[in-house]
Design a protein around this motif. Structure first.
Motif: not given
Length: 455
Positions: A18-25
């Motif tokens: 799963l890849e999450h953008s730094s903005e989501q995190i």
């Protein structure tokens, strides 16, 4: 939500797939820190922010127990982790708070779950595709309920014509409003908009101009979501006979004050004729400034984080606005001030670095008696400081001067003295002011700006 025992076996796979953008995190992290589980624990906020940000940056070497102890909890580099288990104990509490947060309703709309598996301090970011609505449907069998059949009674004419209620089923489109209702709604919205404009205009005309200089000076400090730190200097109860920073010759007066080593959290140094310890006493003017500035920040819904003595790990400063209270007793004031246009020198004075090389000092500073009739002070705001965030300093030569400066920067009437500085400069540039204050029994009666620099 994943249970704790499930996380240990699934988080490694989730991290790879799963890849999450730094903005989501970052958005998820901000939601967690503002939740009821975390907002009252500054220590857990700092710990969680540190491990998440270091993971995003790929700094795995900083996610060791010793490095966390140094950067987050201010421990010495050689501290014994076996005797001081603060990282392990706080990390256990952090895992518990995270689990409680994701069990609550505040996390229902979060698409990312931050998990710190047992045996490691490196968080992983797990996708959470199930929302509250989907979870409810799954509990009902995963099928959409059929719309309820509602009988309609016809052929009955009421004696007095009245509007009939519109029965809306789950599949029926919303009924269109009549032209009359649309006109009424439009007029009501127009009236509300006009009233809002009038109220805003009245507020701007009568109140805003009175405090625009003060708002502009403070804007870089109070904007954003990072915590605002107030660091107050402290004085040792007993000092050596010859303080290290005291001027020893007239030539020394022309050099900036020497920045000493930062105070440590060690036990007081014991000697045959002295006890020398940081953090034992705080000047009255600094205490007044703490109270005054904290009350001022509350008007902007900002609750500051108070620090003093050695209780300010450098990690806390990174990216967070900082307010410094005090001058010679404040280590961080001296660090931030040593290269500015106006600086504190070794002779307990303020000196101009260029130009006429003016100097302001108070010969009675060492006495701190009611005979003091005036004092001098510095106010400086540095936008891009060594801490990576704006810094505002409130620093008098004596405790009386610090008292006067705290009043000055929080009083819109006194701040009108800065009306000659363009508002765009007040909002975005570095500013340093030299102030003179008249005193009666250490209480300020007036404050004047006698020198300034904007760059």
């Amino acid at each position: 939500m994943l249970a704790i025992n499930e996380i240990e076996t699934t988080c490694e796979r989730s991290q790879g797939e799963l890849e999450h953008s730094s903005e989501q995190i970052a958005e998820t992290l901000d939601q967690i820190l503002r939740s009821t589980r975390f907002k009252d624990s500054q220590q857990l906020q700092t710990l969680l922010r540190f491990v998440v940000e270091e993971t995003i940056k790929g700094n795995d070497e900083n996610l060791k127990e010793r490095m966390i102890g140094i950067y987050v909890f201010g421990r010495r580099p050689d501290y014994d982790t076996t005797e001081d288990p603060i990282v392990r104990s706080r990390m256990g509490l952090l895992r518990k708070r995270l689990a409680q947060y994701y069990e609550g309703s505040a996390a229902e709309q979060s698409s990312v779950q931050i998990v710190i598996p047992n045996g490691t301090y490196r968080p992983v970011f797990v996708s959470r595709p199930i929302t509250k609505g989907k979870r409810t449907q799954s509990l009902l069998g995963g099928t959409k309920p059929a719309p309820m059949s509602i009988p309609v009674i016809t052929n009955i004419v009421p004696a007095i014509e009245t509007p009939q209620p519109t029965i809306v089923t789950p599949d029926s489109p919303p009924a269109a409003l009549s032209p009359f209702r649309r006109w009424v709604g439009f007029k009501a919205a127009s009236i509300a908009a006009v009233l809002a404009v009038v109220l805003v205009g009245a507020w701007w005309f009568f109140l805003r101009p009175q405090q625009q200089e003060m708002d502009a000076l403070w804007a870089p400090i109070i904007k954003g979501k990072q915590p605002v730190y107030i660091y107050t200097g402290t004085m040792p109860v007993y000092e050596p006979e010859s303080p290290a920073d005291e001027a020893s010759s007239p030539a020394d007066l022309y050099w900036p004050i020497r920045v000493p080593e930062p105070p440590t959290a060690d036990l007081p140094k014991m000697g045959p004729n002295q006890v020398f310890s940081y953090g034992e006493g705080m000047l009255t003017g600094s205490v007044y400034a703490d109270i005054r500035v904290s009350a001022f920040l509350s008007k902007y819904n900002r609750t500051p984080v108070m620090r003093s003595g050695p209780d300010l790990p450098y990690m806390d400063l990174k990216g967070s606005p900082l307010i410094l209270i005090g001058s010679f007793d404040n280590y961080w004031t001296r660090v931030m001030n040593e290269s500015l246009p106006f600086y504190f020198d070794r002779g307990f004075g303020i000196r101009e670095r260029a130009g006429a090389h003016r100097r302001w000092h108070n010969p009675l500073k060492a006495e701190m008696t009611p005979r003091m009739m005036d004092d001098y002070a510095l106010v400086f705001r540095v936008m891009d400081s060594k801490a990576g965030a704006p810094v505002l300093a409130i620093a008098g030569l004596s405790t009386c001067g610090t008292h006067a400066v705290a009043d000055f920067v929080t009083d819109p009437v006194q701040m009108k003295a800065l009306s000659g500085i363009p508002k765009s400069d007040l909002l975005s540039k570095n500013i340093e002011l030299v102030l003179h204050t008249s005193l009666v029994n250490c209480a300020p009666t007036s404050v004047q700006v006698i020198a300034s620099k904007v760059w």
